[in-house]
Write an enzyme that holds these catalytic residues in place. Structure first.
Site, PDB file in Angstrom:
ATOM      1  N   GLU A 202       0.830  -1.195   0.000  1.00  0.00           N
ATOM      2  CA  GLU A 202       0.000   0.000   0.000  1.00  0.00           C
ATOM      3  C   GLU A 202       0.864   1.245   0.000  1.00  0.00           C
ATOM      4  O   GLU A 202       1.883   1.307   0.686  1.00  0.00           O
ATOM      5  CB  GLU A 202      -0.903  -0.009   1.240  1.00  0.00           C
TER       6      GLU A 202
ATOM      7  N   HIS B 252      -8.585   3.165  -2.396  1.00  0.00           N
ATOM      8  CA  HIS B 252      -9.446   3.120  -1.226  1.00  0.00           C
ATOM      9  C   HIS B 252     -10.609   4.076  -1.453  1.00  0.00           C
ATOM     10  O   HIS B 252     -10.435   5.163  -2.026  1.00  0.00           O
ATOM     11  CB  HIS B 252      -8.680   3.551   0.023  1.00  0.00           C
TER      12      HIS B 252
ATOM     13  N   LYS C 259       7.479   4.148   1.441  1.00  0.00           N
ATOM     14  CA  LYS C 259       8.915   4.007   1.698  1.00  0.00           C
ATOM     15  C   LYS C 259       9.254   2.533   1.519  1.00  0.00           C
ATOM     16  O   LYS C 259       8.805   1.691   2.286  1.00  0.00           O
ATOM     17  CB  LYS C 259       9.254   4.491   3.111  1.00  0.00           C
TER      18      LYS C 259
END
Length: 318
Positions: A19, A95, A306
């Protein structure tokens, strides 16, 4: 493109996914692409893209007066999904949230997604505004994820808000919902929370993605209880590697989760965040291997855009 449920059904081993969050308003999407690129070698079948509601900012107008200003700091989920699919040829899963959006705005977003061939969505209620203690829905929006789910299911049946549309074209969304191995913090008890989850599956949710957890036993117990209650859709575990010592308090506070004492002890021994990151990677690898042995359909990582820690974990597994 392919539906999430089809990827799962057609794979004999656990899949890899992650995600990401949209960049802040005014920032380039290139930084996001740079964080995705290192993870593409592990052949993710899909990438989730979070949606963010509005926030309130109070600006000083002078003479002791403050002006309330509404802003959305991370716009662009629909556009980012399209950009990811175009650049990486991988399915993006936007989402959808209740907070800050009217039913009509939600329908328009779903229409755009449908036009773009984005046929997977994750339906969530979303968080309260940071400055408010409780979730407040848009006056013309949904209060619960189940209501938002119903709107998506209706569109799949060709039912739009405007009932005067002639010969409406049905959408074809594969719908995921959230599950909480440690209970949603607003639910009065675990049984009630599970009943709501079962209701959403019966309404048309095709898979579940869990809140992050660090104790696999909580996931194992959650899956067992779901199956006992007749919830038989795939349950995807959500995982996050620890990267800083402050997360020992931040993550439980924000996400209402428990951290195993063994993990807390190891992080507490660390002298700096680089050591914490290494502990988090090792814990993530251990967690992932146990989950693979358990037979999970997907290993889904909350990367927060990240990729370094997730890449090291994935390198040991895929």
């Amino acid at each position: 493109m392919t539906k999430i449920i089809e990827y799962i059904q057609n794979s004999e081993k656990p899949l890899f996914s992650f995600e990401i969050i949209p960049p802040l308003k005014g920032q380039s999407i290139q930084s996001l692409f740079n964080s995705i690129e290192p993870l593409m070698e592990f052949k993710p079948k899909f990438i989730d893209v979070t949606y963010h509601r509005e926030e309130y900012v109070y600006r000083n107008r002078g003479e002791g007066l403050l002006e309330k200003h509404v802003t959305r700091k991370r716009p662009g989920t629909v556009g980012i999904c399209a950009a990811i699919m175009h650049r990486f040829q991988v399915d993006a899963v936007p989402h959808l949230i209740c907070g800050g959006f009217s039913k009509e705005e939600t329908e328009n977003a779903l229409i755009d997604l449908n036009f773009l061939g984005i046929d997977n969505v994750l339906v969530l209620r979303g968080d309260a505004i940071k400055s408010e203690g409780r979730f407040t829905p848009d006056p013309n929006g949904h209060q619960y994820a189940s209501e938002l789910l119903e709107q998506v299911v209706n569109m799949n049946k060709g039912v739009y808000i405007d009932d005067e549309i002639k010969n409406p074209f049905p959408s074809n969304f594969c719908i995921g919902v959230a599950g909480y191995p440690e209970k949603h913090f607003e639910a009065p008890n675990f049984t009630t929370d599970l009943n709501y989850l079962k209701m959403k599956v019966e309404m048309g949710a095709e898979y579940i993605v869990t809140q992050m957890f660090f104790d696999n036993q909580k996931y194992f117990d959650f899956v067992k209880q779901c199956r006992k209650e007749g919830i038989n859709v795939p349950i995807i575990p959500g995982l996050k590697p620890l990267t800083s010592k402050k997360q020992l308090t931040v993550l439980p506070s924000i996400f209402h989760i428990d951290l195993p004492q063994e993990l807390v002890d190891e992080v507490s021994k660390c002298q700096n965040n680089e050591q914490v990151r290494q502990v988090g990677i090792e814990w993530g690898i251990k967690q992932s291997k146990e989950l693979i042995k358990f037979g999970v359909p997907v290993l889904h990582y909350y990367s927060m855009s990240k990729s370094k820690a997730v890449k090291e974990i994935a390198s040991a597994l895929f």
